[in-house]
Design a protein around this motif. Structure first.
Motif, PDB file in Angstrom:
ATOM      1  N   PRO A 133       0.801  -1.230   0.000  1.00 50.13           N
ATOM      2  CA  PRO A 133       0.000   0.000   0.000  1.00 50.13           C
ATOM      3  C   PRO A 133       0.835   1.281   0.000  1.00 50.13           C
ATOM      4  CG  PRO A 133      -0.106  -1.084   2.147  1.00 50.13           C
ATOM      5  CD  PRO A 133       0.602  -2.026   1.223  1.00 50.13           C
ATOM      6  N   LYS A 134       2.106   1.172   0.402  1.00 50.16           N
ATOM      7  CA  LYS A 134       2.951   2.379   0.465  1.00 50.16           C
ATOM      8  C   LYS A 134       3.161   2.997  -0.910  1.00 50.16           C
ATOM      9  CE  LYS A 134       5.594   1.333   4.662  1.00 50.16           C
ATOM     10  NZ  LYS A 134       6.940   1.051   5.223  1.00 50.16           N
ATOM     11  N   VAL A 135       3.262   2.155  -1.949  1.00 55.30           N
ATOM     12  CA  VAL A 135       3.491   2.674  -3.305  1.00 55.30           C
ATOM     13  C   VAL A 135       2.294   3.495  -3.764  1.00 55.30           C
ATOM     14  CG1 VAL A 135       3.918   2.068  -5.712  1.00 55.30           C
ATOM     15  CG2 VAL A 135       5.030   0.773  -3.890  1.00 55.30           C
ATOM     16  N   LEU A 136       1.091   2.957  -3.583  1.00 49.84           N
ATOM     17  CA  LEU A 136      -0.119   3.688  -3.962  1.00 49.84           C
ATOM     18  C   LEU A 136      -0.281   4.939  -3.108  1.00 49.84           C
ATOM     19  CD1 LEU A 136      -2.694   3.986  -5.584  1.00 49.84           C
ATOM     20  CD2 LEU A 136      -3.782   2.271  -4.126  1.00 49.84           C
ATOM     21  N   SER A 137       0.009   4.827  -1.836  1.00 54.80           N
ATOM     22  CA  SER A 137      -0.093   5.980  -0.940  1.00 54.80           C
ATOM     23  C   SER A 137       0.863   7.091  -1.360  1.00 54.80           C
ATOM     24  CB  SER A 137       0.205   5.544   0.493  1.00 54.80           C
ATOM     25  OG  SER A 137      -0.034   6.592   1.394  1.00 54.80           O
ATOM     26  N   ASN A 138       2.091   6.729  -1.754  1.00 52.33           N
ATOM     27  CA  ASN A 138       3.069   7.729  -2.198  1.00 52.33           C
ATOM     28  C   ASN A 138       2.621   8.420  -3.482  1.00 52.33           C
ATOM     29  OD1 ASN A 138       4.782   7.257  -0.054  1.00 52.33           O
ATOM     30  ND2 ASN A 138       6.069   5.796  -1.159  1.00 52.33           N
ATOM     31  N   ILE A 139       2.038   7.632  -4.408  1.00 51.50           N
ATOM     32  CA  ILE A 139       1.541   8.211  -5.658  1.00 51.50           C
ATOM     33  C   ILE A 139       0.462   9.258  -5.369  1.00 51.50           C
ATOM     34  CG2 ILE A 139      -0.005   7.631  -7.599  1.00 51.50           C
ATOM     35  CD1 ILE A 139       2.690   6.984  -8.492  1.00 51.50           C
ATOM     36  N   LEU A 140      -0.306   9.011  -4.301  1.00 54.16           N
ATOM     37  CA  LEU A 140      -1.387   9.920  -3.896  1.00 54.16           C
ATOM     38  C   LEU A 140      -0.892  10.983  -2.917  1.00 54.16           C
ATOM     39  CD1 LEU A 140      -4.067   7.137  -3.367  1.00 54.16           C
ATOM     40  CD2 LEU A 140      -4.058   8.821  -5.221  1.00 54.16           C
ATOM     41  N   ASN A 141       0.425  11.127  -2.815  1.00 53.46           N
ATOM     42  CA  ASN A 141       1.062  12.117  -1.933  1.00 53.46           C
ATOM     43  C   ASN A 141       0.642  11.945  -0.478  1.00 53.46           C
ATOM     44  OD1 ASN A 141       2.364  13.384  -4.170  1.00 53.46           O
ATOM     45  ND2 ASN A 141       0.450  14.441  -4.645  1.00 53.46           N
ATOM     46  N   ASN A 142       0.327  10.694  -0.101  1.00 55.30           N
ATOM     47  CA  ASN A 142      -0.047  10.354   1.279  1.00 55.30           C
ATOM     48  C   ASN A 142      -1.241  11.157   1.803  1.00 55.30           C
ATOM     49  OD1 ASN A 142       2.174   8.455   1.695  1.00 55.30           O
ATOM     50  ND2 ASN A 142       3.487  10.263   1.613  1.00 55.30           N
ATOM     51  N   LYS A 143      -2.116  11.568   0.894  1.00 61.33           N
ATOM     52  CA  LYS A 143      -3.291  12.369   1.279  1.00 61.33           C
ATOM     53  C   LYS A 143      -4.535  11.520   1.527  1.00 61.33           C
ATOM     54  CE  LYS A 143      -1.958  16.628  -1.145  1.00 61.33           C
ATOM     55  NZ  LYS A 143      -2.318  17.562  -2.236  1.00 61.33           N
ATOM     56  N   TYR A 144      -4.481  10.244   1.110  1.00 68.69           N
ATOM     57  CA  TYR A 144      -5.668   9.394   1.227  1.00 68.69           C
ATOM     58  C   TYR A 144      -5.290   8.065   1.875  1.00 68.69           C
ATOM     59  CZ  TYR A 144      -7.605  12.688  -2.150  1.00 68.69           C
ATOM     60  OH  TYR A 144      -8.023  13.820  -2.789  1.00 68.69           O
ATOM     61  N   GLU A 145      -6.258   7.491   2.569  1.00 67.26           N
ATOM     62  CA  GLU A 145      -6.037   6.173   3.152  1.00 67.26           C
ATOM     63  C   GLU A 145      -6.060   5.104   2.051  1.00 67.26           C
ATOM     64  OE1 GLU A 145      -8.019   3.013   6.327  1.00 67.26           O
ATOM     65  OE2 GLU A 145      -9.041   4.901   5.881  1.00 67.26           O
ATOM     66  N   VAL A 146      -5.116   4.223   2.082  1.00 65.87           N
ATOM     67  CA  VAL A 146      -5.061   3.103   1.145  1.00 65.87           C
ATOM     68  C   VAL A 146      -5.244   1.812   1.932  1.00 65.87           C
ATOM     69  CG1 VAL A 146      -3.651   1.836  -0.507  1.00 65.87           C
ATOM     70  CG2 VAL A 146      -3.548   4.342  -0.450  1.00 65.87           C
ATOM     71  N   LYS A 147      -6.227   1.023   1.531  1.00 61.34           N
ATOM     72  CA  LYS A 147      -6.527  -0.231   2.231  1.00 61.34           C
ATOM     73  C   LYS A 147      -5.933  -1.412   1.465  1.00 61.34           C
ATOM     74  CE  LYS A 147     -10.829   1.626   4.130  1.00 61.34           C
ATOM     75  NZ  LYS A 147     -12.277   1.399   4.311  1.00 61.34           N
ATOM     76  N   SER A 148      -5.242  -2.243   2.186  1.00 60.34           N
ATOM     77  CA  SER A 148      -4.673  -3.445   1.593  1.00 60.34           C
ATOM     78  C   SER A 148      -5.722  -4.566   1.622  1.00 60.34           C
ATOM     79  CB  SER A 148      -3.425  -3.864   2.366  1.00 60.34           C
ATOM     80  OG  SER A 148      -2.832  -4.994   1.774  1.00 60.34           O
ATOM     81  N   LYS A 149      -6.010  -5.142   0.465  1.00 60.72           N
ATOM     82  CA  LYS A 149      -7.065  -6.144   0.392  1.00 60.72           C
ATOM     83  C   LYS A 149      -6.719  -7.158  -0.699  1.00 60.72           C
ATOM     84  CE  LYS A 149     -12.062  -6.358   0.786  1.00 60.72           C
ATOM     85  NZ  LYS A 149     -12.044  -6.708   2.190  1.00 60.72           N
ATOM     86  N   ASP A 150      -6.949  -8.425  -0.416  1.00 62.15           N
ATOM     87  CA  ASP A 150      -6.706  -9.473  -1.412  1.00 62.15           C
ATOM     88  C   ASP A 150      -7.988  -9.714  -2.182  1.00 62.15           C
ATOM     89  OD1 ASP A 150      -5.371 -11.385  -2.825  1.00 62.15           O
ATOM     90  OD2 ASP A 150      -5.755 -12.984  -1.385  1.00 62.15           O
ATOM     91  N   PHE A 151      -8.038  -9.220  -3.422  1.00 67.39           N
ATOM     92  CA  PHE A 151      -9.257  -9.389  -4.224  1.00 67.39           C
ATOM     93  C   PHE A 151      -8.934 -10.105  -5.516  1.00 67.39           C
ATOM     94  CE2 PHE A 151      -7.586  -5.074  -4.741  1.00 67.39           C
ATOM     95  CZ  PHE A 151      -7.305  -5.024  -6.085  1.00 67.39           C
TER      96      PHE A 151
END
Length: 259
Positions: A241-259
């Motif tokens: 989730p850190k990669v997605l969070s960094n892309i979003l400038n850490n402004k949004y919560e990113v939830k880790s989920k196995d889908f």
């Protein structure tokens, strides 16, 4: 007509957030759910059957979250699977295709470049679009290795710089005046690309057009939210989730989920 259900978006990873940003900017009151299928990235090296299967899996997850419209924020998934998705599910789909048309119509040299995944460049939909512009020479370049580097958070790495130089210098030598970015991951590379390309070469991607089309379909057949507050944005990833969070400038919560 009002409809407060969320807009659902999916991509093979973090790149489709470039599409999400355009939609969020144009429709700030809409709730959105974003699905990053990074575990299976890149889609561009997978078979058409695999891409359809993964796209169906993502769609069903978003439909289970009551999405009122699905944005396929991935060029490869659009060009390989959107026909099957529209036939299978009773919900509007918005796709993303390489912006060949505006580049070809505006090119003064009638030579344009397209940087895209192998899955997009090999697709039937891409070839159908390209064939409409017989008087324009299209220099195709597969962006081998770019998506994995972005997914690993290595946007500014020496390897990324090396690959971009290799891919873009061929197009510069071919005398292009437009570069089409044919993957939703690639807008995050625009700062580096601009350092390599001469100033006269214009860069074009599909994000703004996708946002406008999403709004049009919502207005015509689905309904916009009637909320005046800012829309909620939920992000899911099945990888780090850190990669997605960094892309979003850490402004949004990113939830880790196995889908």
């Amino acid at each position: 007509m009002t409809n407060n259900n969320p807009i659902g978006l999916f991509d093979s990873g973090v790149g489709g957030t470039s599409i999400w940003r355009e939609i969020h900017d144009l429709l700030p009151n809409e709730d959105t759910i974003y699905l990053a299928d990074s575990k299976n990235a890149p889609y561009g090296q997978r078979s058409k059957e695999e891409i359809i299967e993964l796209s169906c899996k993502n769609t069903e997850y978003l439909l289970n979250q009551n999405s009122k419209i699905i944005v396929v924020a991935c060029n490869t998934a659009t060009t390989n699977a959107i026909k099957e998705l529209r036939a299978k599910y009773d919900v509007p789909f918005i796709g993303i295709e390489p912006a060949i048309k505006p580049a070809a119509l505006n090119s003064e040299k009638h030579v344009i470049g397209i940087l895209a995944t192998q899955g997009t460049l090999n697709s039937e939909l891409f070839h159908q679009t390209a064939e409409k512009f017989q008087d324009t020479k299209i220099i195709e370049q597969i962006g081998h290795g770019l998506v994995p580097l972005i997914e690993n958070g290595e946007i500014h790495s020496p390897e990324m710089n090396r690959l971009l130089h290799a891919y873009l210098e061929t197009m510069i030598e071919a005398n292009i005046d437009y570069l089409v970015l044919g993957c939703s991951h690639y807008p995050y590379l625009i700062p580096q690309i601009k350092k390599i390309l001469p100033n006269h070469i214009k860069i074009i991607d599909s994000g703004e057009a996708v946002a406008r089309q999403t709004k049009k379909v919502l207005l015509e057949s689905v309904g916009l939210s009637n909320d005046t507050k800012k829309g909620k944005a939920i992000f899911y990833t099945n990888a780090n989730p850190k990669v997605l969070s960094n892309i979003l400038n850490n402004k949004y919560e990113v939830k880790s989920k196995d889908f």
